[in-house]
Enzyme design. Structure first.
Site, PDB file in Angstrom:
ATOM      1  N   PRO A  72       0.947  -1.295  -0.049  1.00 57.48           N
ATOM      2  CA  PRO A  72       0.063  -0.024  -0.114  1.00 57.48           C
ATOM      3  C   PRO A  72       0.864   1.391   0.147  1.00 57.48           C
ATOM      4  O   PRO A  72       0.382   2.207  -0.930  1.00 57.48           O
ATOM      5  CB  PRO A  72      -0.767  -0.245   1.305  1.00 57.48           C
ATOM      6  CG  PRO A  72      -0.857  -1.493   1.516  1.00 57.48           C
ATOM      7  CD  PRO A  72       0.355  -2.092   1.073  1.00 57.48           C
ATOM      8  N   THR A 102       2.865   1.974  -5.714  1.00 57.81           N
ATOM      9  CA  THR A 102       2.831   3.498  -5.924  1.00 57.81           C
ATOM     10  C   THR A 102       3.548   4.193  -4.924  1.00 57.81           C
ATOM     11  O   THR A 102       2.912   4.189  -3.753  1.00 57.81           O
ATOM     12  CB  THR A 102       1.438   4.188  -6.265  1.00 57.81           C
ATOM     13  OG1 THR A 102       0.763   3.422  -7.107  1.00 57.81           O
ATOM     14  CG2 THR A 102       1.463   5.640  -6.585  1.00 57.81           C
ATOM     15  N   LYS A 179       4.229   7.741 -12.394  1.00 57.36           N
ATOM     16  CA  LYS A 179       2.925   7.224 -11.754  1.00 57.36           C
ATOM     17  C   LYS A 179       2.177   8.289 -10.764  1.00 57.36           C
ATOM     18  O   LYS A 179       0.942   8.424 -11.046  1.00 57.36           O
ATOM     19  CB  LYS A 179       3.241   5.981 -11.009  1.00 57.36           C
ATOM     20  CG  LYS A 179       2.058   5.499 -10.107  1.00 57.36           C
ATOM     21  CD  LYS A 179       0.877   5.054 -11.025  1.00 57.36           C
ATOM     22  CE  LYS A 179      -0.142   4.725 -10.158  1.00 57.36           C
ATOM     23  NZ  LYS A 179      -1.495   4.637 -11.099  1.00 57.36           N
ATOM     24  N   LYS A 248      -3.318   8.785  -0.244  1.00 59.49           N
ATOM     25  CA  LYS A 248      -1.659   8.465  -0.017  1.00 59.49           C
ATOM     26  C   LYS A 248      -0.983   8.961  -1.149  1.00 59.49           C
ATOM     27  O   LYS A 248      -0.129   9.669  -1.228  1.00 59.49           O
ATOM     28  CB  LYS A 248      -1.479   6.848   0.065  1.00 59.49           C
ATOM     29  CG  LYS A 248      -0.156   6.259   0.175  1.00 59.49           C
ATOM     30  CD  LYS A 248       0.464   5.991  -0.998  1.00 59.49           C
ATOM     31  CE  LYS A 248      -0.382   4.771  -1.541  1.00 59.49           C
ATOM     32  NZ  LYS A 248       0.201   4.269  -2.877  1.00 59.49           N
TER      33      LYS A 248
HETATM   34  P1  NAD Z   1      -4.207  -3.397  -1.328  1.00 58.65           P
HETATM   35  O1  NAD Z   1      -4.552  -2.759  -0.048  1.00 58.65           O
HETATM   36  O2  NAD Z   1      -5.384  -4.125  -1.923  1.00 58.65           O
HETATM   37  O3  NAD Z   1      -3.388  -4.594  -1.158  1.00 58.65           O
HETATM   38  C1  NAD Z   1      -2.037  -4.603  -0.327  1.00 58.65           C
HETATM   39  C2  NAD Z   1      -1.727  -5.867   0.207  1.00 58.65           C
HETATM   40  O4  NAD Z   1      -0.469  -5.822   1.058  1.00 58.65           O
HETATM   41  C3  NAD Z   1      -2.813  -6.419   1.070  1.00 58.65           C
HETATM   42  O5  NAD Z   1      -3.012  -7.690   0.831  1.00 58.65           O
HETATM   43  C4  NAD Z   1      -2.096  -6.365   2.378  1.00 58.65           C
HETATM   44  O6  NAD Z   1      -2.302  -7.315   3.318  1.00 58.65           O
HETATM   45  C5  NAD Z   1      -0.457  -6.798   2.032  1.00 58.65           C
HETATM   46  N1  NAD Z   1       0.390  -6.248   3.258  1.00 58.65           N
HETATM   47  C6  NAD Z   1       0.356  -4.992   3.841  1.00 58.65           C
HETATM   48  N2  NAD Z   1       1.480  -5.015   4.615  1.00 58.65           N
HETATM   49  C7  NAD Z   1       2.303  -6.030   4.274  1.00 58.65           C
HETATM   50  C8  NAD Z   1       3.461  -6.569   4.842  1.00 58.65           C
HETATM   51  N3  NAD Z   1       4.102  -6.196   5.772  1.00 58.65           N
HETATM   52  N4  NAD Z   1       3.860  -7.905   4.506  1.00 58.65           N
HETATM   53  C9  NAD Z   1       3.019  -8.600   3.476  1.00 58.65           C
HETATM   54  N5  NAD Z   1       2.034  -8.052   2.837  1.00 58.65           N
HETATM   55  C10 NAD Z   1       1.487  -6.938   3.500  1.00 58.65           C
HETATM   56  O7  NAD Z   1      -3.696  -2.463  -2.039  1.00 58.65           O
HETATM   57  P2  NAD Z   1      -3.835  -2.527  -3.747  1.00 58.65           P
HETATM   58  O8  NAD Z   1      -4.818  -1.858  -4.487  1.00 58.65           O
HETATM   59  O9  NAD Z   1      -3.535  -3.646  -4.346  1.00 58.65           O
HETATM   60  O10 NAD Z   1      -2.529  -1.421  -4.082  1.00 58.65           O
HETATM   61  C11 NAD Z   1      -1.228  -1.947  -3.951  1.00 58.65           C
HETATM   62  C12 NAD Z   1      -0.517  -0.669  -4.518  1.00 58.65           C
HETATM   63  O11 NAD Z   1      -0.680  -0.457  -5.869  1.00 58.65           O
HETATM   64  C13 NAD Z   1      -0.571   0.654  -3.865  1.00 58.65           C
HETATM   65  O12 NAD Z   1       0.734   1.268  -3.539  1.00 58.65           O
HETATM   66  C14 NAD Z   1      -1.567   1.264  -4.748  1.00 58.65           C
HETATM   67  O13 NAD Z   1      -1.650   2.758  -4.593  1.00 58.65           O
HETATM   68  C15 NAD Z   1      -1.041   0.852  -6.198  1.00 58.65           C
HETATM   69  N6  NAD Z   1      -2.073   0.727  -7.280  1.00 58.65           N
HETATM   70  C16 NAD Z   1      -3.509   0.475  -6.859  1.00 58.65           C
HETATM   71  C17 NAD Z   1      -4.403   0.486  -8.156  1.00 58.65           C
HETATM   72  C18 NAD Z   1      -5.689  -0.234  -7.564  1.00 58.65           C
HETATM   73  O14 NAD Z   1      -6.666   0.294  -8.633  1.00 58.65           O
HETATM   74  N7  NAD Z   1      -6.002  -0.787  -6.671  1.00 58.65           N
HETATM   75  C19 NAD Z   1      -3.955   0.753  -9.201  1.00 58.65           C
HETATM   76  C20 NAD Z   1      -2.808   1.116  -9.408  1.00 58.65           C
HETATM   77  C21 NAD Z   1      -1.655   1.107  -8.552  1.00 58.65           C
END
Ligand code: NAD
Length: 304
Positions: A72, A102, A179, A248
């Site tokens: 995240p 990101t 990004k 964020k």
């Molecule tokens: P999310 O919160 O759905 O997934 C994050 C995952 O990381 C979760 O499963 C969480 O349990 C895991 N996690 C957190 N801390 C951890 C740790 N210490 N050890 C192991 N696992 C851990 O987030 P997301 O939507 O998948 O986004 C991930 C990244 O991608 C972010 O930086 C976000 O800004 C970026 N992003 C998201 C999107 C979108 O549409 N969701 C699009 C582009 C970019």
């Protein structure tokens, strides 16, 4: 007879909205996976299809040829990379870490400076395309780092993204910066569009007529033409991307502007609107929820 080069074993940490789709595509492309998430249940399907579980990030890194993080925030990235049981404790010298979150370059810069003797290969490779793109394997990927490293890992990235839109955008940190600027502009489009549609409708113009006029005008954008329709047609505010993460990104973007000394009044204002929407509708509300703020203001849903 030529033999296929062996596919690297890929370590993947962070199996959320994005990571779950990305890992499924890697698996379908034939990569052996070692995965970890604080929520073990997120790995169920991958494990059933042959992936291995790593108890810690260190274990994942030790068991793979390259390790990917999709987490995240920069705080999570720091924890998983440099914290106890983190990637640095398991990765072999000369190993590769790709951060697809990101985020900002601080963690990677610190690792490069403090672990220079280990010859680690580090890339930032954040993505666009939402959870739908992650599931379909059509992500756009912006890679910052050394050209030879980008070329070497390209096949792995191609299993998750659209080969035509995997862009090497510059040196370390350039991927993160590109990004953040993309998200900043998209969120700015969203807030500006919400405002314009609300004012126009309140002034008595039919919503469909107003949108058609905007689409046919010099003020058109892909947001007005395409992306806003998920709300206008379906009432879908995209919960696949939580507003907490959008806030964020906006915070990091405003910080980046501050760090490079460029006043960014519009970005700062958009960040505040997003923070208001997050305060009103909660962390898990979708990234398009700021539209609801305006709907609440004018006392009606914006629906075609
Ligand atoms: P999310 O919160 O759905 O997934 C994050 C995952 O990381 C979760 O499963 C969480 O349990 C895991 N996690 C957190 N801390 C951890 C740790 N210490 N050890 C192991 N696992 C851990 O987030 P997301 O939507 O998948 O986004 C991930 C990244 O991608 C972010 O930086 C976000 O800004 C970026 N992003 C998201 C999107 C979108 O549409 N969701 C699009 C582009 C970019």
């Amino acid at each position: 007879m030529t033999s296929e080069p062996a596919r690297p074993t890929v370590g993947f940490i962070g199996l959320g909205s994005m990571g779950s789709g990305m890992t499924r595509n890697l698996q379908q492309a034939g990569y052996a996976l070692v995965v970890n998430d604080v929520r073990k249940e997120a790995a169920e399907q991958l494990l059933a299809a042959g992936a291995r579980w790593g108890e810690t990030a260190a274990e994942v890194a030790a068991a793979s040829d390259l390790v990917i993080t999709m987490l995240p925030t920069p705080r999570h990235v720091a924890e998983v990379v440099t914290g106890p049981g983190g990637i640095l404790a398991g990765i072999r010298d000369g190993g590769t870490w790709i951060d697809m979150s990101t985020s900002v370059p601080e963690v990677a810069d610190q690792v490069r400076a403090e672990q220079a003797h280990r010859g680690l290969r580090i890339l930032d490779a954040p993505v666009s395309g939402m959870s739908v793109g992650a599931a379909k394997g059509t992500l756009q990927i912006f890679v910052g780092g050394d050209a030879q490293d980008v070329a070497r890992v390209r096949p792995v990235l191609e299993a998750m993204g659209d080969p035509e839109r995997i862009l090497h955008v510059g040196a370390h940190g350039a991927g993160y910066a590109v990004k953040l600027m993309i998200n900043q502009l998209w969120f700015s489009h969203l807030v500006a569009t919400a405002e314009v549609l609300s004012v126009g409708v309140k002034a008595g113009v039919d919503l469909a007529v107003l949108r058609d006029a905007l689409v046919a005008s010099p003020a058109n954008s892909t947001f007005v033409e395409r992306d806003v329709l998920s709300v206008l047609r379906d009432g879908d505010y995209d919960e696949g991307f939580a507003i907490a993460l959008a806030c964020k990104d906006l915070g990091l973007s405003v910080d980046l502007a501050r760090a490079v000394g460029v006043p960014a009044e519009v970005s700062a204002l958009v960040e505040q609107v997003y923070r208001r929407a997050r305060a009103s509708y909660g962390d898990r509300a979708g990234e398009m929820t700021p539209l609801r703020l305006y709907e609440d203001l004018i006392g009606r849903d914006l629906r075609l």
